[in-house]
Design a protein around this motif. Structure first.
Motif, PDB file in Angstrom:
ATOM      1  N   ALA A 240      -2.267  12.223   4.706  1.00 48.45           N
ATOM      2  CA  ALA A 240      -3.416  11.665   5.434  1.00 48.45           C
ATOM      3  C   ALA A 240      -3.507  10.153   5.217  1.00 48.45           C
ATOM      4  O   ALA A 240      -3.703   9.389   6.174  1.00 48.45           O
ATOM      5  CB  ALA A 240      -4.704  12.350   4.974  1.00 48.45           C
ATOM      6  N   HIS A 241      -3.340   9.722   3.999  1.00 49.84           N
ATOM      7  CA  HIS A 241      -3.410   8.287   3.715  1.00 49.84           C
ATOM      8  C   HIS A 241      -2.233   7.541   4.344  1.00 49.84           C
ATOM      9  O   HIS A 241      -2.403   6.432   4.857  1.00 49.84           O
ATOM     10  CB  HIS A 241      -3.442   8.052   2.211  1.00 49.84           C
ATOM     11  CG  HIS A 241      -4.740   8.431   1.573  1.00 49.84           C
ATOM     12  ND1 HIS A 241      -5.175   7.862   0.411  1.00 49.84           N
ATOM     13  CD2 HIS A 241      -5.707   9.310   1.924  1.00 49.84           C
ATOM     14  CE1 HIS A 241      -6.344   8.373   0.073  1.00 49.84           C
ATOM     15  NE2 HIS A 241      -6.676   9.276   0.990  1.00 49.84           N
ATOM     16  N   ARG A 242      -1.048   8.153   4.298  1.00 47.66           N
ATOM     17  CA  ARG A 242       0.127   7.520   4.899  1.00 47.66           C
ATOM     18  C   ARG A 242      -0.066   7.358   6.409  1.00 47.66           C
ATOM     19  O   ARG A 242       0.234   6.297   6.977  1.00 47.66           O
ATOM     20  CB  ARG A 242       1.371   8.358   4.601  1.00 47.66           C
ATOM     21  CG  ARG A 242       2.671   7.682   4.988  1.00 47.66           C
ATOM     22  CD  ARG A 242       3.878   8.497   4.531  1.00 47.66           C
ATOM     23  NE  ARG A 242       3.864   8.743   3.094  1.00 47.66           N
ATOM     24  CZ  ARG A 242       4.344   7.882   2.193  1.00 47.66           C
ATOM     25  NH1 ARG A 242       4.849   6.739   2.586  1.00 47.66           N
ATOM     26  NH2 ARG A 242       4.314   8.167   0.910  1.00 47.66           N
ATOM     27  N   ALA A 243      -0.605   8.393   7.061  1.00 42.05           N
ATOM     28  CA  ALA A 243      -0.851   8.313   8.526  1.00 42.05           C
ATOM     29  C   ALA A 243      -1.888   7.227   8.819  1.00 42.05           C
ATOM     30  O   ALA A 243      -1.754   6.475   9.786  1.00 42.05           O
ATOM     31  CB  ALA A 243      -1.330   9.664   9.033  1.00 42.05           C
ATOM     32  N   ALA A 244      -2.917   7.132   7.988  1.00 41.66           N
ATOM     33  CA  ALA A 244      -3.938   6.090   8.185  1.00 41.66           C
ATOM     34  C   ALA A 244      -3.340   4.697   8.011  1.00 41.66           C
ATOM     35  O   ALA A 244      -3.658   3.775   8.763  1.00 41.66           O
ATOM     36  CB  ALA A 244      -5.094   6.318   7.230  1.00 41.66           C
TER      37      ALA A 244
ATOM     38  N   ALA B 246      -1.162   3.938  11.055  1.00 39.07           N
ATOM     39  CA  ALA B 246      -2.020   3.660  12.201  1.00 39.07           C
ATOM     40  C   ALA B 246      -2.662   2.273  12.094  1.00 39.07           C
ATOM     41  O   ALA B 246      -2.772   1.550  13.081  1.00 39.07           O
ATOM     42  CB  ALA B 246      -3.094   4.730  12.315  1.00 39.07           C
ATOM     43  N   ALA B 247      -3.060   1.892  10.892  1.00 42.44           N
ATOM     44  CA  ALA B 247      -3.675   0.577  10.704  1.00 42.44           C
ATOM     45  C   ALA B 247      -2.656  -0.530  10.924  1.00 42.44           C
ATOM     46  O   ALA B 247      -2.987  -1.583  11.486  1.00 42.44           O
ATOM     47  CB  ALA B 247      -4.272   0.484   9.296  1.00 42.44           C
ATOM     48  N   ARG B 248      -1.422  -0.315  10.526  1.00 42.47           N
ATOM     49  CA  ARG B 248      -0.393  -1.332  10.752  1.00 42.47           C
ATOM     50  C   ARG B 248      -0.052  -1.445  12.235  1.00 42.47           C
ATOM     51  O   ARG B 248       0.264  -2.530  12.738  1.00 42.47           O
ATOM     52  CB  ARG B 248       0.887  -0.982   9.977  1.00 42.47           C
ATOM     53  CG  ARG B 248       0.796  -1.285   8.522  1.00 42.47           C
ATOM     54  CD  ARG B 248       2.124  -1.061   7.855  1.00 42.47           C
ATOM     55  NE  ARG B 248       2.044  -1.372   6.453  1.00 42.47           N
ATOM     56  CZ  ARG B 248       3.005  -1.156   5.593  1.00 42.47           C
ATOM     57  NH1 ARG B 248       4.143  -0.617   5.994  1.00 42.47           N
ATOM     58  NH2 ARG B 248       2.861  -1.480   4.327  1.00 42.47           N
TER      59      ARG B 248
ATOM     60  N   PRO C  81       0.815  -1.230   0.000  1.00 44.67           N
ATOM     61  CA  PRO C  81       0.000   0.000   0.000  1.00 44.67           C
ATOM     62  C   PRO C  81       0.844   1.274   0.000  1.00 44.67           C
ATOM     63  O   PRO C  81       0.494   2.252  -0.657  1.00 44.67           O
ATOM     64  CB  PRO C  81      -0.825  -0.125   1.286  1.00 44.67           C
ATOM     65  CG  PRO C  81      -0.900  -1.592   1.543  1.00 44.67           C
ATOM     66  CD  PRO C  81       0.395  -2.152   1.054  1.00 44.67           C
ATOM     67  N   ILE C  82       1.977   1.248   0.693  1.00 43.50           N
ATOM     68  CA  ILE C  82       2.856   2.431   0.721  1.00 43.50           C
ATOM     69  C   ILE C  82       3.446   2.669  -0.670  1.00 43.50           C
ATOM     70  O   ILE C  82       3.542   3.813  -1.124  1.00 43.50           O
ATOM     71  CB  ILE C  82       3.974   2.254   1.778  1.00 43.50           C
ATOM     72  CG1 ILE C  82       3.386   2.194   3.189  1.00 43.50           C
ATOM     73  CG2 ILE C  82       5.018   3.356   1.660  1.00 43.50           C
ATOM     74  CD1 ILE C  82       2.796   3.490   3.685  1.00 43.50           C
TER      75      ILE C  82
END
Length: 90
Positions: free
Chosen positions: A78-82, A85-87, A58-59
């Motif tokens: 924002a997507h990178r932080a999400a 956080a999910a990992r 995903p990254i």
């Protein structure tokens, strides 16, 4: 006075020889154009996605979309932080 045997090459001989050389040069040019890469040659374009062996993380997908200008900096962050956080919650 000496004469050449057979009087030399006639007009048909000159035409055949000329056509032979034109064909030979055309084949050489065709081979060079065919074997050397060029801008008109079909292949990956700068706007196409790169061919990556195996699935992308995903990254990696996020990085590729940001690099191509598909998403802006705020969306990328924002997507990178999400994703991070999910990992972390696993």
């Amino acid at each position: 006075m000496m004469r050449w045997y057979g009087g030399g090459m006639g007009p048909v001989g000159w035409i055949v020889m000329g056509l032979f050389w034109i064909a030979l040069i055309a084949v050489i040019i065709w081979l060079v154009l065919r074997l050397l890469p060029s801008s008109g040659h079909a292949g990956p374009t700068p706007t196409s996605s790169p061919q990556v062996p195996g699935p992308e993380s995903p990254i990696d997908i996020l990085d590729r979309r940001f690099a191509s200008g598909e998403i802006d900096l705020e969306t990328d962050q924002a997507h990178r932080a999400a994703l991070i956080a999910a990992r972390g919650s696993r």
